[in-house]
Design a protein around this motif. Structure first.
Motif, mmCIF file in Angstrom:
data_model
loop_
_atom_site.group_PDB
_atom_site.id
_atom_site.type_symbol
_atom_site.label_atom_id
_atom_site.label_comp_id
_atom_site.label_asym_id
_atom_site.label_seq_id
_atom_site.Cartn_x
_atom_site.Cartn_y
_atom_site.Cartn_z
ATOM 1 N N ASN A 135 82.119 14.256 49.323
ATOM 2 C CA ASN A 135 81.801 13.376 50.452
ATOM 3 C C ASN A 135 82.755 13.593 51.623
ATOM 4 O O ASN A 135 83.570 12.723 51.938
ATOM 5 N N PRO A 136 82.646 14.742 52.296
ATOM 6 C CA PRO A 136 83.547 14.981 53.430
ATOM 7 C C PRO A 136 83.299 13.991 54.565
ATOM 8 O O PRO A 136 82.209 13.439 54.702
ATOM 9 N N ARG A 137 84.335 13.767 55.346
ATOM 10 C CA ARG A 137 84.278 12.839 56.483
ATOM 11 C C ARG A 137 84.136 13.636 57.771
ATOM 12 O O ARG A 137 84.752 14.689 57.938
ATOM 13 N N SER B 1 83.124 7.350 62.644
ATOM 14 C CA SER B 1 83.622 8.050 61.474
ATOM 15 C C SER B 1 82.603 7.847 60.359
ATOM 16 O O SER B 1 82.268 6.710 60.009
ATOM 17 N N VAL B 2 82.099 8.965 59.818
ATOM 18 C CA VAL B 2 81.042 8.892 58.805
ATOM 19 C C VAL B 2 81.394 9.752 57.594
ATOM 20 O O VAL B 2 82.164 10.697 57.688
ATOM 21 N N ILE B 3 80.791 9.376 56.471
ATOM 22 C CA ILE B 3 80.956 10.096 55.203
ATOM 23 C C ILE B 3 79.614 10.732 54.849
ATOM 24 O O ILE B 3 78.563 10.098 54.961
ATOM 25 N N LEU B 4 79.652 11.982 54.410
ATOM 26 C CA LEU B 4 78.452 12.676 53.955
ATOM 27 C C LEU B 4 78.177 12.264 52.506
ATOM 28 O O LEU B 4 78.992 12.499 51.623
ATOM 29 N N LEU B 5 77.030 11.631 52.272
ATOM 30 C CA LEU B 5 76.653 11.226 50.913
ATOM 31 C C LEU B 5 75.800 12.317 50.288
ATOM 32 O O LEU B 5 74.586 12.200 50.152
ATOM 33 N N THR B 6 76.453 13.383 49.901
ATOM 34 C CA THR B 6 75.782 14.558 49.355
ATOM 35 C C THR B 6 74.895 14.201 48.172
ATOM 36 O O THR B 6 73.788 14.736 48.026
ATOM 37 N N GLN B 7 75.340 13.282 47.342
ATOM 38 C CA GLN B 7 74.595 12.893 46.151
ATOM 39 C C GLN B 7 73.283 12.173 46.465
ATOM 40 O O GLN B 7 72.428 12.015 45.599
ATOM 41 N N VAL C 107 81.026 2.160 52.775
ATOM 42 C CA VAL C 107 80.858 2.816 51.474
ATOM 43 C C VAL C 107 82.160 2.714 50.677
ATOM 44 O O VAL C 107 83.234 2.570 51.244
ATOM 45 N N PRO C 108 82.036 2.791 49.341
ATOM 46 C CA PRO C 108 83.255 2.816 48.521
ATOM 47 C C PRO C 108 84.062 4.079 48.808
ATOM 48 O O PRO C 108 83.551 5.005 49.443
ATOM 49 N N PRO C 109 85.294 4.147 48.327
ATOM 50 C CA PRO C 109 86.095 5.351 48.562
ATOM 51 C C PRO C 109 85.339 6.603 48.101
ATOM 52 O O PRO C 109 84.792 6.643 47.007
ATOM 53 N N PRO C 110 85.293 7.609 48.959
ATOM 54 C CA PRO C 110 84.526 8.825 48.644
ATOM 55 C C PRO C 110 85.279 9.771 47.713
ATOM 56 O O PRO C 110 86.491 9.673 47.543
ATOM 57 N N GLY D 188 80.296 23.476 50.444
ATOM 58 C CA GLY D 188 81.195 23.168 49.341
ATOM 59 C C GLY D 188 80.799 21.877 48.634
ATOM 60 O O GLY D 188 80.853 21.784 47.406
ATOM 61 N N ALA D 189 80.383 20.883 49.409
ATOM 62 C CA ALA D 189 79.920 19.616 48.832
ATOM 63 C C ALA D 189 78.648 19.831 48.019
ATOM 64 O O ALA D 189 78.491 19.298 46.919
ATOM 65 N N LEU D 190 77.733 20.635 48.536
ATOM 66 C CA LEU D 190 76.493 20.938 47.803
ATOM 67 C C LEU D 190 76.795 21.734 46.532
ATOM 68 O O LEU D 190 76.200 21.470 45.478
ATOM 69 N N ASP D 191 77.712 22.683 46.601
ATOM 70 C CA ASP D 191 78.104 23.442 45.421
ATOM 71 C C ASP D 191 78.671 22.507 44.344
ATOM 72 O O ASP D 191 78.341 22.622 43.165
ATOM 73 N N LEU D 192 79.527 21.582 44.756
ATOM 74 C CA LEU D 192 80.116 20.650 43.811
ATOM 75 C C LEU D 192 79.028 19.800 43.157
ATOM 76 O O LEU D 192 79.054 19.561 41.939
#
Length: 103
Positions: free
Chosen positions: A53-55, A62-68, A45-48, A94-98
């Motif tokens: 997008n917490p890791r 190592s994974v990134i959360l794609l909240t969007q 994925v591109p830079p989060p 916090g990611a969902l709030d954002l």
């Protein structure tokens, strides 16, 4: 299925998709779908956006959360739980709030 459990899809169609994070409250466990967030390998994925997008490290990856990319997933497509991110609840909410509220 439980909130903040990590699952694999039974038949993933996107090779980038490593895991799914269940964010649906257990109060709604009787529904035929679960609200999920994808967890994608960091090298695919591109830079989060850090807060959006917490890791996390899951099963040695190592994974990134794609909240969007929040989505409803039919229960029959979701494999068994392989991990829990319950300890990361604050970062996930916090990611969902954002995403939803903007801060």
């Amino acid at each position: 299925m439980a909130q903040f459990d990590v699952h694999r899809l039974r038949q993933p169609q996107d090779p980038r998709l490593a895991f799914l994070l269940d964010i649906q409250n257990d109060l709604h466990d009787g529904l035929e779908t679960r609200v999920m967030l994808p967890l994608v390998r960091t090298d695919l994925v591109p830079p989060p956006i850090r807060r959006l997008n917490p890791r996390f490290d899951i099963a040695g990856e190592s994974v990134i959360l794609l909240t969007q990319d929040i989505a409803s997933v039919p229960r029959q497509e979701i494999g068994p739980a392989i991990a829990s991110l319950k300890a990361e609840r604050d970062a996930i909410l916090g990611a969902l709030d954002l995403l939803i509220i903007g801060y």
